[in-house]
Write an enzyme that holds these catalytic residues in place. Structure first.
Site, PDB file in Angstrom:
ATOM      1  N   HIS A 155       2.477 -24.402  62.629  1.00 40.57           N
ATOM      2  CA  HIS A 155       1.487 -23.565  61.963  1.00 40.57           C
ATOM      3  C   HIS A 155       0.119 -24.259  62.104  1.00 40.57           C
ATOM      4  CE1 HIS A 155       0.196 -21.768  57.822  1.00 40.57           C
ATOM      5  NE2 HIS A 155      -0.002 -20.881  58.762  1.00 40.57           N
ATOM      6  N   GLU A 185       6.283 -21.759  58.267  1.00 39.48           N
ATOM      7  CA  GLU A 185       4.956 -22.215  57.841  1.00 39.48           C
ATOM      8  C   GLU A 185       4.882 -22.550  56.361  1.00 39.48           C
ATOM      9  OE1 GLU A 185       2.735 -18.756  59.213  1.00 39.48           O
ATOM     10  OE2 GLU A 185       2.251 -18.282  57.137  1.00 39.48           O
ATOM     11  N   GLU A 223      -0.287 -22.948  67.367  1.00 38.55           N
ATOM     12  CA  GLU A 223      -1.262 -21.963  66.903  1.00 38.55           C
ATOM     13  C   GLU A 223      -2.661 -22.609  66.893  1.00 38.55           C
ATOM     14  OE1 GLU A 223      -0.644 -20.830  62.821  1.00 38.55           O
ATOM     15  OE2 GLU A 223      -1.623 -18.898  63.117  1.00 38.55           O
ATOM     16  N   ASN A 254      -3.883 -23.813  50.617  1.00 41.44           N
ATOM     17  CA  ASN A 254      -4.754 -22.655  50.407  1.00 41.44           C
ATOM     18  C   ASN A 254      -4.591 -22.049  49.009  1.00 41.44           C
ATOM     19  OD1 ASN A 254      -6.580 -20.684  51.029  1.00 41.44           O
ATOM     20  ND2 ASN A 254      -5.363 -19.706  52.638  1.00 41.44           N
ATOM     21  N   ASP A 263      -6.938 -22.393  57.583  1.00 44.07           N
ATOM     22  CA  ASP A 263      -6.952 -22.868  56.198  1.00 44.07           C
ATOM     23  C   ASP A 263      -6.303 -24.251  56.079  1.00 44.07           C
ATOM     24  OD1 ASP A 263      -4.937 -20.133  56.060  1.00 44.07           O
ATOM     25  OD2 ASP A 263      -4.012 -22.058  55.576  1.00 44.07           O
ATOM     26  N   ASP A 305       3.305 -11.664  63.942  1.00 50.47           N
ATOM     27  CA  ASP A 305       3.643 -12.262  62.640  1.00 50.47           C
ATOM     28  C   ASP A 305       3.925 -11.146  61.632  1.00 50.47           C
ATOM     29  OD1 ASP A 305       3.855 -13.753  60.344  1.00 50.47           O
ATOM     30  OD2 ASP A 305       1.977 -14.864  60.635  1.00 50.47           O
ATOM     31  N   ARG A 325      -1.386 -13.849  69.763  1.00 55.38           N
ATOM     32  CA  ARG A 325      -0.674 -13.168  68.699  1.00 55.38           C
ATOM     33  C   ARG A 325      -1.389 -11.857  68.451  1.00 55.38           C
ATOM     34  NH1 ARG A 325      -0.521 -14.913  62.346  1.00 55.38           N
ATOM     35  NH2 ARG A 325      -2.199 -13.406  62.261  1.00 55.38           N
ATOM     36  N   HIS A 345       4.861 -11.826  58.576  1.00 53.21           N
ATOM     37  CA  HIS A 345       4.368 -12.409  57.322  1.00 53.21           C
ATOM     38  C   HIS A 345       5.297 -12.109  56.149  1.00 53.21           C
ATOM     39  CE1 HIS A 345       0.859 -14.178  55.058  1.00 53.21           C
ATOM     40  NE2 HIS A 345       0.861 -14.868  56.181  1.00 53.21           N
ATOM     41  N   ARG A 362       8.252 -23.685  62.695  1.00 51.14           N
ATOM     42  CA  ARG A 362       6.786 -23.686  62.594  1.00 51.14           C
ATOM     43  C   ARG A 362       6.257 -24.567  61.475  1.00 51.14           C
ATOM     44  NH1 ARG A 362       3.979 -19.840  61.542  1.00 51.14           N
ATOM     45  NH2 ARG A 362       2.291 -20.375  62.943  1.00 51.14           N
ATOM     46  N   HIS A 412      -5.399 -15.694  67.936  1.00 53.61           N
ATOM     47  CA  HIS A 412      -5.141 -14.534  67.071  1.00 53.61           C
ATOM     48  C   HIS A 412      -5.971 -13.342  67.517  1.00 53.61           C
ATOM     49  CE1 HIS A 412      -3.606 -16.349  63.073  1.00 53.61           C
ATOM     50  NE2 HIS A 412      -3.083 -16.967  64.109  1.00 53.61           N
ATOM     51  N   TRP A 441       3.018 -11.039  50.301  1.00 50.72           N
ATOM     52  CA  TRP A 441       1.777 -10.830  51.053  1.00 50.72           C
ATOM     53  C   TRP A 441       1.947 -11.350  52.471  1.00 50.72           C
ATOM     54  CZ3 TRP A 441      -1.806 -14.299  53.296  1.00 50.72           C
ATOM     55  CH2 TRP A 441      -2.887 -13.622  53.942  1.00 50.72           C
ATOM     56  N   TYR A 451      -2.312  -7.700  56.557  1.00 50.78           N
ATOM     57  CA  TYR A 451      -2.308  -9.079  56.975  1.00 50.78           C
ATOM     58  C   TYR A 451      -2.681  -9.216  58.460  1.00 50.78           C
ATOM     59  CZ  TYR A 451      -0.983 -13.413  58.877  1.00 50.78           C
ATOM     60  OH  TYR A 451      -1.069 -14.580  59.570  1.00 50.78           O
ATOM     61  N   GLU A 476       7.459 -13.664  64.163  1.00 52.75           N
ATOM     62  CA  GLU A 476       7.299 -14.739  63.159  1.00 52.75           C
ATOM     63  C   GLU A 476       7.564 -14.257  61.742  1.00 52.75           C
ATOM     64  OE1 GLU A 476       3.662 -16.798  63.822  1.00 52.75           O
ATOM     65  OE2 GLU A 476       3.317 -17.120  61.682  1.00 52.75           O
TER      66      GLU A 476
HETATM   67  O1  KDG Z   1      -2.747 -19.633  53.851  1.00 53.07           O
HETATM   68  C1  KDG Z   1      -1.914 -18.685  54.439  1.00 53.07           C
HETATM   69  C2  KDG Z   1      -2.121 -18.684  55.930  1.00 53.07           C
HETATM   70  O2  KDG Z   1      -1.976 -19.984  56.433  1.00 53.07           O
HETATM   71  C3  KDG Z   1      -1.177 -17.761  56.635  1.00 53.07           C
HETATM   72  O3  KDG Z   1      -1.384 -16.464  56.161  1.00 53.07           O
HETATM   73  C4  KDG Z   1      -1.462 -17.802  58.138  1.00 53.07           C
HETATM   74  O4  KDG Z   1       0.626 -16.743  58.614  1.00 53.07           O
HETATM   75  C5  KDG Z   1      -0.309 -17.410  58.972  1.00 53.07           C
HETATM   76  C6  KDG Z   1      -0.306 -17.897  60.348  1.00 53.07           C
HETATM   77  O5  KDG Z   1       0.687 -17.676  61.030  1.00 53.07           O
HETATM   78  O6  KDG Z   1      -1.288 -18.514  60.749  1.00 53.07           O
HETATM   79 MG    MG Z   2       2.286 -16.899  60.021  1.00 52.65          MG
END
Ligand code: KDG
Ligand code: MG
Length: 402
Positions: A312, A262, A339, A37, A316, A210, A147, A212, A283, A122, A402, A159, A236
């Site tokens: 994961h 991930e 996922e 991505n 994307d 998550d 999630r 993140h 993951r 999600h 992020w 996020y 996560e």
């Molecule tokens: O490209 C970044 C994404 O794959 C990510 O933000 C998605 O954290 C993610 C997830 O758990 O699917």
């Molecule tokens: Mg994630």
């Protein structure tokens, strides 16, 4: 059998995907997902300029040998661009092997070990009520696990909160968006979300969250403790995992199960996490860990240490990667949860596939190989468009994960 041609197709049916197509002298083709991505063209160049010339004339059945040649032979090992490129080759070779033997990839990995691959969706919303409404939508579709992510009061965007439907896309066309972040506000919100979720959704549904990569170990420990009463399946990416030892502190303080991986691209990114039993779910995903070949190695190591898999599976990555995860999840003994975010109809039209979803499970199907194709005419109608993930800053302007 010999490889006589290979190319990378970059297309954007709603978002960017890079796909490797490897063609043999017998007229068969194998597909690999080369999507990273926001860095799609870097992987495409790595493949086109440096890997495809090495593949021409080679025997595609020698997957293990070619994997090690690409990994060790460049001298420069690891990194997301290199390993995504190697992963694309590895997936294309497993796809070709399945087609050559007229059998689905899960049969090559040991055969089905379960009825199907249980997935999580999600559910998200700008506030708690909207997130729980979205969760009900997933339960109506048959999902057993969701999630939950929701907006943080005082922050414009955060996020995991999408456009309020089944499709979530954080990358934006043009230069990266700037988002803002407050750890204090976030840590107040999450326990409220899960208290309301258990109150309104009950205890049958499996719940995940998550972080993140946004907390320090002690903040993550506090969050994990504050969620213990709500019985999460996993928390996560609680902290950035470049420092694997950071998970020792989180683990000492909470029984909330932990998942991570991930952004990992080598087994060495998770060997301490696994061998010290600091996590419950690993993951890593086929496309980014370097293909099914190293993914199996990670899973077998994890099995020894009571760690289950949770690949994961974001939108994307393309349906080629999702299919690989579904074959892997069906066959590997210590599969945990997969996922599944659902690709858009435009993406599904470019990548016709044999996998199906029913009753909360994905099934990879029984088509030979991975069971995904690439409609090149449809792909050509969606040219690449530069798009990037957002950048995140604390309220005082400091750059944050992020
Ligand atoms: O490209 C970044 C994404 O794959 C990510 O933000 C998605 O954290 C993610 C997830 O758990 O699917
Ligand atoms: Mg994630």
């Amino acid at each position: 059998m010999k490889i006589v041609d290979a190319k990378v197709v970059v297309c954007s049916p709603g978002r960017n995907f890079a796909t490797l197509k490897v063609i043999t002298d017998e007229g068969a083709h194998g597909l690999g997902d080369a999507t990273l991505n926001g860095r799609e063209l870097a992987v495409a160049s790595y493949l086109t300029d440096h890997v495809i010339p090495l593949l021409l004339g080679r025997d595609p059945s020698r997957i293990e040998d070619l994997w090690h040649e690409l990994h060790k032979g460049a001298y420069w090992r690891g990194g997301p661009v290199t390993m995504s490129a190697i992963g694309a080759v590895d997936l294309a070779l497993w796809d070709l092997k399945g087609k050559a033997l007229d059998t689905p990839v899960h049969n090559l990995l040991g055969g089905a070990a379960r009825r199907g691959v249980t997935v999580y969706g999600h559910a998200n919303g700008t506030d708690v009520d909207a997130a729980l409404d979205a969760a009900r939508g997933y339960l109506d579709l048959g999902y057993e696990a969701v999630r939950l992510q929701c907006g943080v009061p005082g922050l414009d965007r955060t996020y995991g909160v999408g456009r309020g439907d089944l499709y979530y896309e954080p990358a934006q066309e043009g230069m990266p968006l700037q988002e803002t972040w407050s750890t204090d506000a976030y840590l107040r919100m999450v326990p409220e979300l899960f208290a309301a979720a258990r109150d309104q959704l009950g205890w049958e549904v499996r719940l995940l969250h998550d972080v993140h990569h946004r907390l320090t170990p002690i903040e993550a420990a506090r969050l994990g403790k504050s969620l213990e009463d709500y019985g999460l399946t996993w928390l996560e990416d609680a902290v950035p995992a470049e420092l694997q030892e950071g998970f020792r502190l989180v683990r000492q303080h909470t029984t909330t199960p932990l998942a991570v991986g991930e952004v990992f691209n080598r087994i060495t990114d998770c060997h301490t996490l696994i061998t010290e039993q600091l996590i419950d779910y690993i993951r890593v995903t086929p496309a980014h860990i370097g293909g099914l070949t190293p993914l199996l190695r990670v899973a077998h190591l994890a099995e020894l240490y009571h760690v289950r898999t949770g690949c994961h599976g974001p939108t994307d990555l393309s349906p080629v990667n999702l299919a690989a995860s579904a074959h892997f999840g069906l066959a590997v003994h210590n599969f945990g949860l997969q996922e599944y975010m659902r690709h858009t109809p435009e993406t599904d039209a470019v990548f016709p596939h044999a996998y199906t979803f029913a009753d909360g499970m994905l099934h990879p199907g029984d088509a030979p190989g991975l069971g995904v194709d690439l409609d090149e005419d449809a792909a050509a109608a969606h040219p690449y468009r530069p798009a990037y993930l957002p950048v995140n800053r604390k309220l005082d302007g400091t750059v944050h994960s992020w």
